[in-house]
Design an enzyme around this catalytic site. Structure first.
Site, mmCIF file in Angstrom:
data_model
loop_
_atom_site.group_PDB
_atom_site.id
_atom_site.type_symbol
_atom_site.label_atom_id
_atom_site.label_comp_id
_atom_site.label_asym_id
_atom_site.label_seq_id
_atom_site.Cartn_x
_atom_site.Cartn_y
_atom_site.Cartn_z
ATOM 1 N N GLY A 86 4.910 15.812 -8.201
ATOM 2 C CA GLY A 86 3.631 15.222 -8.582
ATOM 3 C C GLY A 86 3.294 13.911 -7.895
ATOM 4 N N ASN A 108 1.523 13.556 -5.210
ATOM 5 C CA ASN A 108 0.101 13.594 -4.841
ATOM 6 C C ASN A 108 -0.779 13.400 -6.069
ATOM 7 O OD1 ASN A 108 -0.366 14.298 -1.803
ATOM 8 N ND2 ASN A 108 1.437 15.452 -2.441
ATOM 9 N N MET A 134 2.590 25.837 -6.264
ATOM 10 C CA MET A 134 3.279 26.878 -5.511
ATOM 11 C C MET A 134 3.046 28.263 -6.102
ATOM 12 S SD MET A 134 4.390 25.262 -3.065
ATOM 13 C CE MET A 134 5.265 23.897 -2.329
ATOM 14 N N HIS A 135 1.787 28.647 -6.161
ATOM 15 C CA HIS A 135 1.430 29.991 -6.634
ATOM 16 C C HIS A 135 0.103 30.328 -5.954
ATOM 17 C CE1 HIS A 135 0.400 33.286 -9.382
ATOM 18 N NE2 HIS A 135 -0.750 32.680 -9.597
ATOM 19 N N LEU A 180 -3.306 31.731 -5.658
ATOM 20 C CA LEU A 180 -4.302 32.107 -6.655
ATOM 21 C C LEU A 180 -5.144 33.279 -6.162
ATOM 22 C CD1 LEU A 180 -5.375 28.498 -7.616
ATOM 23 C CD2 LEU A 180 -4.197 30.128 -9.119
ATOM 24 N N HIS A 221 -2.091 21.143 2.417
ATOM 25 C CA HIS A 221 -1.071 21.846 3.204
ATOM 26 C C HIS A 221 -0.438 20.833 4.161
ATOM 27 C CE1 HIS A 221 1.155 24.894 5.186
ATOM 28 N NE2 HIS A 221 0.518 24.797 6.321
ATOM 29 N N ASP A 247 -2.843 28.937 2.424
ATOM 30 C CA ASP A 247 -2.957 27.680 3.168
ATOM 31 C C ASP A 247 -3.970 27.777 4.306
ATOM 32 O OD1 ASP A 247 -1.112 26.301 1.542
ATOM 33 O OD2 ASP A 247 0.561 27.176 2.645
ATOM 34 N N GLU A 294 -0.219 12.602 3.320
ATOM 35 C CA GLU A 294 -0.769 13.476 2.256
ATOM 36 C C GLU A 294 -1.451 12.639 1.172
ATOM 37 O OE1 GLU A 294 2.457 15.558 0.462
ATOM 38 O OE2 GLU A 294 2.825 16.829 2.202
HETATM 39 C C1 GAR Z 1 3.653 18.274 -1.073
HETATM 40 O O1 GAR Z 1 4.260 17.170 -0.519
HETATM 41 C C2 GAR Z 1 3.355 19.304 -0.021
HETATM 42 O O2 GAR Z 1 3.914 18.888 1.173
HETATM 43 C C3 GAR Z 1 4.104 20.523 -0.482
HETATM 44 O O3 GAR Z 1 4.384 20.324 -1.828
HETATM 45 C C4 GAR Z 1 4.593 18.950 -2.013
HETATM 46 C C5 GAR Z 1 4.340 18.588 -3.411
HETATM 47 O O4 GAR Z 1 4.688 17.257 -3.600
HETATM 48 N N1 GAR Z 1 3.497 21.791 -0.224
HETATM 49 C C6 GAR Z 1 2.271 22.178 -0.567
HETATM 50 O O5 GAR Z 1 1.522 21.451 -1.119
HETATM 51 C C7 GAR Z 1 1.899 23.591 -0.209
HETATM 52 N N2 GAR Z 1 0.501 23.794 -0.405
HETATM 53 P P1 GAR Z 1 4.255 16.502 -4.885
HETATM 54 O O6 GAR Z 1 4.540 17.433 -6.062
HETATM 55 O O7 GAR Z 1 5.130 15.298 -4.903
HETATM 56 O O8 GAR Z 1 2.798 16.173 -4.781
#
Ligand code: GAR
Length: 210
Positions: free
Chosen positions: A19, A21, A101-102, A104, A120, A161, A190
């Site tokens: 989490g 992001n 991670m699913h 949709l 992504h 993606d 990100e």
């Molecule tokens: C993100 O950093 C991203 O790179 C990866 O999951 C991580 C989640 O980090 N992949 C995707 O988003 C695939 N779409 P977070 O839970 O710390 O935000």
């Protein structure tokens, strides 16, 4: 859900893990950098630390697992339809997939046309699916790429993606990089880029995805 330019946009964030992001979005809202508030956080994994972040921020944090649907035969599409119903209950303007991670299906996406966006950790068209940063790192070491990046894009359909790009940015890879160093650099981009994408969407600077 009539206007894309509400005063304070309502964001639903879907997560599966740490989490960070989500945290970047929460911090930007709290700092007044984003005229928005996160109205619900949903995770498909019980141990996702992002749920703790949401609870600490006083935001509804919902664990919504797929497994029971697979076990009793309701299946993935019903899961997606029920997930959409749950999310719609919070009347979000935007649905931000942040490490969700699913994949949709349209059972979810058709409920929020043009409103679902995804992160992504690679450049458009590159390394769809899981472990994109590690695969980019390996590709660099094999001389197949010279740089990687991050993109935030609309999710118009069930593609993985991919979809119209809202913002993307390249991230350099250096010859002496470790995977951990590259991951750190990508994650920093990100966090900044997701906030920037949401800011532009809320400000109406990005044409709607139809
Ligand atoms: C993100 O950093 C991203 O790179 C990866 O999951 C991580 C989640 O980090 N992949 C995707 O988003 C695939 N779409 P977070 O839970 O710390 O935000």
């Amino acid at each position: 859900m009539e206007s894309h330019q509400t005063q304070t946009a309502r964001i639903a964030v879907l997560i599966s893990g740490f989490g960070s992001n989500l945290q970047a979005i929460l911090d930007a809202c709290n700092a007044g950098q984003l005229p928005a508030r996160v109205v619900v956080v949903v995770s498909n994994r019980k141990d996702a630390y992002g749920l703790v972040r949401a609870e600490r921020a006083g935001i509804p944090a919902v664990y919504f697992p797929l497994k029971p649907y697979l076990q009793d035969g309701r299946g993935r599409r019903q899961y997606d339809a029920d997930l959409a119903e749950l999310v719609a209950g919070y009347s979000p303007d935007w649905i931000a997939l942040a490490g969700w991670m699913h994949v949709l299906s349209n059972a979810f996406l058709q409920r929020f046309p043009g409103r679902v966006i995804n992160l992504h950790p690679a450049l458009p068209g590159q390394f769809p699916g899981t472990d994109a940063i590690a695969r980019a790192y390996q590709a660099f070491r094999e001389g197949r790429i010279t740089q990687t990046g991050v993109m935030i894009h609309f999710v118009p359909d069930e593609g993985v993606d991919c979809g119209p790009v809202i913002v993307s940015e390249t991230v350099p890879i250096y010859p002496d990089d470790t995977l951990e160093a590259l991951e750190e650099r990508v994650h920093a981009v990100e966090h900044r880029l997701y906030v920037e994408a949401l800011r532009r969407l809320i400000a109406g600077e990005i044409p709607p995805c139809r």
